[in-house]
Design a protein around this motif. Sequence first.
Motif, short mmCIF file in Angstrom:
data_model
loop_
_atom_site.label_atom_id
_atom_site.label_comp_id
_atom_site.label_asym_id
_atom_site.label_seq_id
_atom_site.Cartn_x
_atom_site.Cartn_y
_atom_site.Cartn_z
N GLN A 12 6.36 6.70 6.33
CA GLN A 12 5.14 6.19 5.69
C GLN A 12 3.97 7.16 5.88
OE1 GLN A 12 5.04 3.40 3.84
NE2 GLN A 12 7.11 2.77 4.29
N ALA A 15 4.65 10.38 3.79
CA ALA A 15 4.51 10.13 2.35
C ALA A 15 3.05 10.02 1.96
CB ALA A 15 5.27 8.86 1.97
N GLU A 16 2.27 9.32 2.76
CA GLU A 16 0.85 9.17 2.46
C GLU A 16 0.13 10.52 2.54
OE1 GLU A 16 -2.96 6.94 4.43
OE2 GLU A 16 -1.11 5.78 4.26
N ALA A 19 1.03 12.58 -0.53
CA ALA A 19 0.33 12.07 -1.71
C ALA A 19 -1.15 12.44 -1.69
CB ALA A 19 0.50 10.56 -1.81
N ASP A 20 -1.74 12.46 -0.50
CA ASP A 20 -3.15 12.83 -0.38
C ASP A 20 -3.40 14.26 -0.86
OD1 ASP A 20 -3.86 10.36 0.60
OD2 ASP A 20 -4.00 11.00 2.69
N LEU A 117 7.93 2.77 -0.31
CA LEU A 117 6.68 3.43 0.01
C LEU A 117 5.56 2.71 -0.72
CD1 LEU A 117 7.77 7.16 -0.51
CD2 LEU A 117 7.63 5.91 1.65
N LYS A 120 0.49 4.09 -3.59
CA LYS A 120 -0.37 5.27 -3.49
C LYS A 120 0.35 6.45 -2.84
CE LYS A 120 -2.64 4.49 0.92
NZ LYS A 120 -3.90 4.56 1.61
N SER A 121 1.45 6.20 -2.15
CA SER A 121 2.20 7.27 -1.49
C SER A 121 3.21 7.95 -2.40
CB SER A 121 2.93 6.73 -0.26
OG SER A 121 2.02 6.26 0.68
N ARG A 122 3.45 7.38 -3.55
CA ARG A 122 4.48 7.94 -4.43
C ARG A 122 4.08 9.25 -5.07
NH1 ARG A 122 9.12 6.24 -5.22
NH2 ARG A 122 9.75 4.27 -4.37
#
Length: 132
Positions: A12, A15-16, A19-20, A117, A120-122
């Motif tokens: 998690q 992934a976040e 994505a950021d 996920l 927003k993490s995708r």
Amino acid sequence: MTATDRAVELVQVAAEAAADKLAQEVIAYDVSEQLVITDAFVLCSAPNDRQVRAIVDEVEDQLRIKAGAKPLRREGERDGRWVLLDYSEIVVHVQHEEERGVYGLERLWKDCPEIDLPEKSRGAERTPLDEQ
């Protein structure tokens, strides 16, 4: 056997962080039943080498800050085309979009359960041309 709670937590965070930094199509697989060396894979890509490096740096920073995790290995950094971060419980693959299309890790691990996920993490979705 399924991925440990710790592995899912690391997935998690990774992934976040990816994505950021605008990683494309972030996805995670529970590979614990297929491999004894790790519980999960995180896959993501970027359109250029510079962004691959930025994603790798952010993932590494956030895993250290939020989860107290340090990678055991960091491979492929010199070329910036496919960087692998090995955290034992998880392995993060950050690929240039061309490498992602060529090597197709999703095809190799498609039979493994996907780890949910947050939306927003995708990351950004890949275009249909990327799927060829």
